[in-house]
Design an enzyme around this catalytic site. Structure first.
Site, PDB file in Angstrom:
ATOM      1  N   SER A  59      32.064  44.515  39.591  1.00  0.00           N
ATOM      2  CA  SER A  59      32.029  43.936  38.253  1.00  0.00           C
ATOM      3  C   SER A  59      33.344  44.106  37.495  1.00  0.00           C
ATOM      4  CB  SER A  59      30.897  44.578  37.439  1.00  0.00           C
ATOM      5  OG  SER A  59      30.934  44.174  36.092  1.00  0.00           O
ATOM      6  N   TYR A  79      34.626  37.607  34.430  1.00  0.00           N
ATOM      7  CA  TYR A  79      34.224  36.775  33.303  1.00  0.00           C
ATOM      8  C   TYR A  79      35.450  35.981  32.867  1.00  0.00           C
ATOM      9  CZ  TYR A  79      30.000  39.624  32.802  1.00  0.00           C
ATOM     10  OH  TYR A  79      28.807  40.254  33.019  1.00  0.00           O
ATOM     11  N   THR A  91      31.634  34.478  36.720  1.00  0.00           N
ATOM     12  CA  THR A  91      30.355  34.415  36.015  1.00  0.00           C
ATOM     13  C   THR A  91      30.504  33.541  34.769  1.00  0.00           C
ATOM     14  OG1 THR A  91      29.683  36.605  36.779  1.00  0.00           O
ATOM     15  CG2 THR A  91      28.606  35.766  34.796  1.00  0.00           C
ATOM     16  N   LYS A 143      29.147  31.842  39.614  1.00  0.00           N
ATOM     17  CA  LYS A 143      27.909  32.606  39.435  1.00  0.00           C
ATOM     18  C   LYS A 143      27.254  32.238  38.094  1.00  0.00           C
ATOM     19  CE  LYS A 143      25.998  37.294  39.549  1.00  0.00           C
ATOM     20  NZ  LYS A 143      25.339  37.314  38.230  1.00  0.00           N
ATOM     21  N   HIS A 196      21.342  35.574  35.281  1.00  0.00           N
ATOM     22  CA  HIS A 196      21.879  36.848  34.799  1.00  0.00           C
ATOM     23  C   HIS A 196      20.783  37.913  34.675  1.00  0.00           C
ATOM     24  CE1 HIS A 196      25.895  38.149  33.366  1.00  0.00           C
ATOM     25  NE2 HIS A 196      25.216  39.175  32.864  1.00  0.00           N
TER      26      HIS A 196
END
Length: 406
Positions: free
Chosen positions: A119, A142, A167, A263, A287
């Protein structure tokens, strides 16, 4: 301590024989505030519940006398070889669950022969994780503004990551009421009652104080609460952007030379557009129910996405996996592999890397057992003939009564 080949330190594995067992145990290992973060979701938790219950919408249809005594679970995901079609999903701020959480996931995945998607909000930096890893993993990003995302892309590439998961289902942060009620705000709200609850988890509290791994190391340097709050501010200011569009994704495709997955896809047309831009795969995901409540469950969206992509790119599923049969259903409905988030956190909370490893091992055993009972040897042989909608009905989806003869 081992005696007669048995590791007495790991007696818990005798009692923890399913992911659900680990979920129940994990709740006792962390304070309520942390559990609200791990297990919670948006609004009324309808999507959280739907991600699980939607697997019940499908029955498995076995064949008999198949004559298989071994199974082939190995595959490749995002250019990474894996021993089974299960990877760990990107979960942020794992240090809240266990100070060594990100490294626990890496070590456990490698021992089992699979890989992690690390992440952006990991509590160990991308460089630290790369140094600790013995194999190549993927990095999750992100997409944001102000050059933060571009800098993270460069750092990930320089650290040796060649697979990137972008994402895109966080244009704003979901309304996570359970976290707010538990005091998990920015900053966290500590009442006497919550402090008392923390005191009931002395090992967790000791690790937090000693190791101070609670912030996002990729987003802010330093340790402790101040750095954690700074990392959350960077994430929300620069990486949560409602103005991002397909041009931003095209820029990322042009500037990332490795494998690129999108994603957070739930609509078939979005998946097709991503593939048309040259992406290598999509992750069907809501999510984990933490963003839009009353959102379609991931596995319910999977068949249409898989059919629309039709072999042009990889299709992964994220959300609701708790059993090996869930994995089998996802593969039969068109997924190439799945990602698991909360199950890894459960194992992490209970026993660190050994807990994560055991969770992955449980799922692998369930997949193998399920394939044997289904009459399938190779996961690539799974298709829609192996599943059937649980609800009886006509082609318009109208429920019909079950007629029996006496």
């Amino acid at each position: 301590m081992k005696a007669f080949g048995f590791d007495w330190r790991w007696r818990a594995s005798d009692e923890l024989i399913s992911v659900e067992d680990y979920r129940r145990a994990a709740r006792r290992h962390v304070p309520r505030m942390v559990w609200a973060y791990v297990e919670g979701g948006a609004d009324d938790l309808r999507t959280v519940a739907g991600n699980r219950s939607a697997f019940d919408d499908w029955w498995l249809v076995p064949s008999v006398l198949a004559g298989h005594d071994t199974h082939d679970l190995a595959t490749e995901v995002a250019g990474l070889p894996v021993s089974m079609p299960v990877l760990t999903a990107p979960t942020g701020f794992n240090g809240l669950t266990r100070w060594s959480g990100d490294l626990d996931a890496i070590r456990a995945a490698e021992r089992v022969g699979t890989r992690c998607v690390v992440s952006t909000a990991s509590t160990w930096s991308v460089e630290e994780i790369a140094d600790a890893a013995g194999a190549q993993h993927a990095f999750q990003l992100y997409p944001g503004s102000g050059g933060v995302a571009a800098a993270l892309m460069r750092r990930a590439w320089d650290a040796g990551f060649r697979s990137l998961f972008v994402t895109v289902d966080v244009p704003t942060v979901g309304n996570r009421e359970g976290e707010k009620r538990a005091g998990m705000g920015v900053p966290p709200v500590l009442t006497p009652r919550r402090l008392l609850d923390v005191s009931r988890h002395p090992r967790w509290a000791y690790d937090v104080v000693r190791h101070r791994r609670i912030g996002g190391r990729n987003l802010a340097s330093g340790d402790g609460v101040t750095a954690a709050l700074a990392s959350i501010e960077v994430q929300e200011r620069h990486l949560v952007q409602s103005r991002l569009n397909w041009d931003d994704l095209a820029w990322m495709r042009d500037n990332w030379k490795g494998r690129l997955h999108l994603k957070g896809v739930l609509r078939a047309e979005d998946a097709v557009r991503a593939v048309d831009l040259g992406l290598d795969g999509v992750v069907v995901s809501n999510h984990g129910g933490r963003q839009l409540d009353s959102c379609i469950p991931s596995v319910s969206a999977l068949p249409a996405v898989a059919e629309a992509v039709a072999g042009r790119a990889e299709v992964l599923l994220d959300g609701g996996i708790r059993r090996g049969t869930d994995v089998i259903k996802a593969l039969a409905l068109g997924a190439d592999a799945v990602l698991i988030g909360r199950p890894c956190l459960y194992g992490m909370a209970v026993a660190g890397d050994r807990g994560v490893e055991h969770v992955l091992t449980i799922l692998r055993a369930e997949i193998e057992r399920g394939l044997t009972l289904l009459g399938v040897r190779d996961i690539r042989d799974l298709d829609r003939t192996h599943v059937r909608p649980a609800a009886l009905g006509d082609q318009n989806g109208i429920s019909m009564p079950v007629i029996t003869t006496q």
